[in-house]
Design an enzyme around this catalytic site. Structure first.
Site, PDB file in Angstrom:
ATOM      1  N   TYR A 137       0.807  -1.229   0.000  1.00  0.00           N
ATOM      2  CA  TYR A 137       0.000   0.000   0.000  1.00  0.00           C
ATOM      3  C   TYR A 137       0.837   1.274   0.000  1.00  0.00           C
ATOM      4  O   TYR A 137       2.048   1.226   0.104  1.00  0.00           O
ATOM      5  CB  TYR A 137      -1.071  -0.008   1.085  1.00  0.00           C
ATOM      6  CG  TYR A 137      -0.721  -0.138   2.547  1.00  0.00           C
ATOM      7  CD1 TYR A 137       0.516   0.133   3.071  1.00  0.00           C
ATOM      8  CD2 TYR A 137      -1.728  -0.526   3.436  1.00  0.00           C
ATOM      9  CE1 TYR A 137       0.759   0.031   4.427  1.00  0.00           C
ATOM     10  CE2 TYR A 137      -1.488  -0.638   4.795  1.00  0.00           C
ATOM     11  CZ  TYR A 137      -0.240  -0.349   5.281  1.00  0.00           C
ATOM     12  OH  TYR A 137      -0.010  -0.452   6.611  1.00  0.00           O
ATOM     13  N   GLU A 138       0.166   2.372  -0.195  1.00  0.00           N
ATOM     14  CA  GLU A 138       0.829   3.679  -0.340  1.00  0.00           C
ATOM     15  C   GLU A 138       1.796   3.653  -1.534  1.00  0.00           C
ATOM     16  O   GLU A 138       2.841   4.306  -1.520  1.00  0.00           O
ATOM     17  CB  GLU A 138       1.556   4.015   0.965  1.00  0.00           C
ATOM     18  CG  GLU A 138       1.672   5.486   1.297  1.00  0.00           C
ATOM     19  CD  GLU A 138       0.357   6.222   1.295  1.00  0.00           C
ATOM     20  OE1 GLU A 138      -0.629   5.725   1.856  1.00  0.00           O
ATOM     21  OE2 GLU A 138       0.300   7.320   0.686  1.00  0.00           O
TER      22      GLU A 138
END
Lengths: 594, 594
Positions: A439-440
């Site tokens: 994620y990110e």
């Protein structure tokens, strides 16, 4: 069994001795950040993490979040722990005192975040996401929006989310379909579905402030037509307290590999009322502004898992009696020796330790520069810091999360069969750590950011913020006999990094796939060199202190550095050889043959 | 979403073209193993794995096994699947026809096992453990024991277990405390607690035959005082059907990271009736005899996970539309390109592919030699094969299971956020694969076995079974221009392997910790060289067939080899540098400082 004690001694080493971060008090907003304050903050944070968050880590994983009729219930004890956390002022530690925050610099809060992630990564998601929303509103919100939302988020009464991903798009947000139509009163009606929304719904706070990417009717197609909106779960009344329920609801929560106590929600927006944050169609710019801090934060999650996993592995390696040392019984009075006697066990532990301590140095260095990027008054110092942070952020994010998974897996391996059993707590680190690579921005995206954006910026200007000081340091340290066993391999690896950089700059110009093919190996090569540089500096700092009261600490520092250079840095040779082979082997492969 | 189709084309390539395994019919017991039979077996196995076992993989993971009052219930559908599997004769595929088995050679059954592990690794544990018990009884049981148990196990009516580990000992079985006292009738009373017993209790068969390590009253201490016993769950009546319940019961099942549909039991033996298998105090010898096959089988689990994970990742990389190719839209009519266009995604897929196909070659080669080790009539050929299998077994086990985890993690990464969500099926491969690095001897133990036992045997005699043919092959292939891009890096890596071997032989002689410190890196170096050798041979086999009907298959084979040599084999340089640095960096570290 998993154990955790805040590594305050090493944090102080990194903060004061290695980086001289107490100088951050020279920045006007941090004038009051004295060593006494920093020590007190770290100690208090350590107590909360050890005593309140860590005891809920296993139970939170086993129980997970509950979803029923749009309501999400966090695991037993989370609500009380959140209250304690909030009452201690931790939700606002990095927030502006003007909005009720503690106003601590990043180089301090990063260390606290590390502890939170070691103790309970799932728990840390809730305040972590809130802070993302805080930053977006602070940077782009109107004065009215800021006055309304920021004090509530800083105090932890309300939490926040970042609603970006949709079922058909994560990496490529230009495909976002959620739409926003104007109401007569200046607000908007937001409709669409967002997925993978961390802390999208839960029972910890009185309100949840969603920051939502959506498309206005007149939006240009793609990434340049995305706007940012604030959409609270409950519409604030005139007195600022939560009022009517807004048209946003959690449709379901995901069943995930790990971070099970963190709710990951499908959020349905059905003509929900929202307000524009920043300019129309400029939502992605707002996102990118926050992204450095958020990505740094994810790198710190990897670091936190590494520390916890290392501590758990050491405890077991000391306790577990099994077999005998290869050189004869080390513990002849017992039926077996602790497995700590075995070189292969020590290899695993020292790999974990070298990455953990190296990761801490790297994250703290970048965080300190983030403070200068945000608050330095001297424009040159500020620009330098901005460049450095921009360059290092994808490296910290990807390297520390990749290493987070590697280290967590070693932690399981040290435990043998017991590592695979949930109650021992070690396999949870593997499952929790895994998401941070994704994620990110996946780690592949981080690598592309590095080679595709950061390298070319200003004809390598960002790059020079790292290359020049490291090059100068190597030249100087070469003359120090105490350092030569460390500096020589560093210098060799640094040459590889320089050559690889030249290769990418040259090849990537004519064929972007060449940069893409090199990206992941290049990022890791870069990260290992950066860590190596910090390890030499750590040795330099430690070498004259090995006979003092705390001599064992400094001797261990030097010994860990030695392990890093002898056993881990050689990877750079393989990475170099692999990336220099170019894109042909992957791009010429026939698509149909996969 | 996870998908699986049996990779029959590549299996045939490895079986026939690369290894000429149809020659196994020259061994008397395998006279009837014709290509027609092999093809039919592989095809039928593929159907069962695709159609019966794979559909239960996700549901089995979600549901797990149930434990109540000593009874273990497998997940929904497992009982019916087991019946189908048993009715198809698969439980006895490797068993002697004299006991009702199919009498297939290992080089065939290994490929079937790969499919089973791809489709449902948890399911595969039940017949897998049974076969371990079968082998132990066949090798060391009395004629009476064999007549009683082997037909029931071969038919799948009864299953088997291997009861070794106890709470305080896994690796070091010399610490076993379970005791066996003689009864008057020649049987024994077995008492003690065993843990981590796979398939220890379940609802798939009418009886469960436990093979138990225990200590006789007059046993010498340590590893030389361990005896092997057969302890059936139900005592067989005179007619061979299950009679009275024996004093063995499942106390609980473990809650694990993965293979959740495989029951992992605590087994309590309370004066259970058992019979000695083989000679008193010689139980470990019996274990070691079976260990090669069992460890090879665990390596094949890693391989199976790799194949399944690769297929799932390819399917997603084709389907998922996101972003654009770096060189411009590849799919301009759609809003985005499939992520397969990206070099970094192709890097991940080709890494997975090269390891999977390389792993299959390595496992099949070793399995074929296992057939010669067991059945060759020529003593020299038999001895050669025995040496080779002894040498390669720890490598196959550790390398293929380490790569199994690496590949499964890449599979998750290709999926991005969806890889982390359980329903997509990719993270299960990570969790399932993880145990294979641990059980049947941790991979650290495999590495110690390689450097501590296999290298020194007969002054390197086992080693020469690999070094001599590879060395001769390199010399010959050097002259083939078509092969030079592959042979040159192989030759370089092979030199590293030879030098590392000399280093370990020399240093390890004076200090065993030196061998221990080098072991893990050495094993991987060895494994990558062995895989590299097979990849060159695969290219040699493929290079004249690239224009034929099946040209795409052979072109992909060569292209995958190219990727292996350019992108993966360079690791050998880093491994070499790391291990040559010696044991100092890990052994000199002060114990208290960990």
């Amino acid at each position: 069994m998993a154990v955790y004690q805040a590594p305050l001694r090493d944090m102080r080493f990194v903060f004061y001795e290695l980086l001289g971060s107490d100088k951050v008090a020279e920045l006007p907003p941090y004038q009051e950040v004295s060593p006494d304050l920093v020590d007190a903050v770290l100690e208090e944070a350590g107590k909360v993490c050890e005593g309140v968050l860590f005891p809920l880590n296993r139970s939170g994983d086993e129980e997970g979040c509950h979803f029923e009729n749009g309501v999400v219930r966090t695991p037993k004890g989370f609500r009380q722990a959140y209250d304690t956390f909030r009452d201690g002022g931790w939700t606002g530690m990095a927030c502006d005192p003007a909005y009720g925050g503690q106003g601590l610099p990043s180089v301090v809060t990063m260390l606290v975040e590390e502890m939170i992630c070691s103790a309970n990564m799932s728990f840390g998601m809730y305040p972590g996401l809130s802070h993302g929303a805080y930053k977006a509103l602070k940077a782009f919100g109107t004065e009215e929006q800021k006055a309304l939302y920021l004090p509530k988020i800083a105090s932890g009464e309300w939490s926040g989310t970042m609603c970006l991903t949709e079922p058909h798009c994560g990496t490529d947000l230009g495909l976002v379909r959620t739409k926003a139509d104007a109401n007569d009163d200046g607000s908007f009606r937001i409709s669409g579905t967002k997925i993978f929304i961390s802390a999208g719904e839960h029972d910890l706070t009185d309100n949840i402030v969603h920051l939502v990417l959506a498309r206005l009717p007149d939006a240009p197609p793609g990434i340049k037509g995305i706007s940012l909106f604030v959409v609270p779960k409950f519409l604030p009344k005139d007195d600022g307290t939560p009022g009517a329920r807004n048209g946003v609801a959690c449709g379901s929560i995901e069943h995930k590999m790990g971070i099970k106590a963190s709710s990951t929600c499908v959020m349905n927006f059905d003509e929900a009322t929202g307000w524009l944050v920043g300019e129309p169609h400029k939502g992605m710019r707002a996102m990118f502004t926050m992204m450095n801090a958020a990505r740094l934060g994810v790198g710190v999650q990897g670091l936190g898992i590494m520390e916890a996993s290392y501590q758990g592995a050491v405890a077991y390696a000391r306790d577990r009696l099994q077999g005998r040392a290869l050189t004869g019984a080390a513990n002849p009075d017992a039926k077996a020796d602790p497995i700590l006697v075995h070189p292969d066990v020590r290899r695993m532990l020292l790999t974990m330790r070298a990455y953990t301590e190296g990761g801490r140095m790297l994250a703290a260095w970048t965080s300190r520069e983030l403070d200068y990027a945000e608050k330095a008054e001297d424009p040159a110092r500020k620009a330098e810091a901005e460049d450095f942070v921009a360059l290092m952020t994808p490296i910290v994010k990807a390297l520390l999360t990749d290493l987070g998974s590697e280290v967590a897996n070693l932690g399981v391996q040290v435990y043998g069969g017991h590592g695979y059993i949930r109650e021992w707590g070690m396999e949870q680190y593997v499952r929790d750590a895994r998401i941070a690579q994704i994620y990110e921005g996946t780690n592949g995206i981080q690598a592309l950011d590095l080679v595709g954006r950061k390298l070319p910026t200003g004809m390598g200007r960002q790059l020079r913020r790292f290359f020049h000081p490291v090059s100068a340091y190597i030249d100087r340290a070469m003359d120090d006999d105490d350092l030569s066993e460390f500096v020589l391999p560093l210098a060799k690896a640094f040459v590889r990094l320089q050559q690889a950089t030249g290769f990418i700059a040259q090849k990537g110009m004519s064929n972007p796939n060449e940069a893409g093919a090199a990206a992941t190996d290049y990022l890791r090569l870069f990260g290992l060199v950066a860590m190596g540089y910090l390890w030499v500096r750590a040795v330099e700092e430690a070498k004259d202190k090995t006979d003092g009261d705390d001599g064992a600490f400094y001797r261990a520092k030097i010994a860990t550095a030695r392990f890093y250079f002898q056993r881990l840095l050689p990877q750079t040779g393989a990475l170099f050889a692999a990336l220099m082979s170019g894109a042909g082997s992957m791009m010429d492969f026939e698509d149909a043959a996969f």
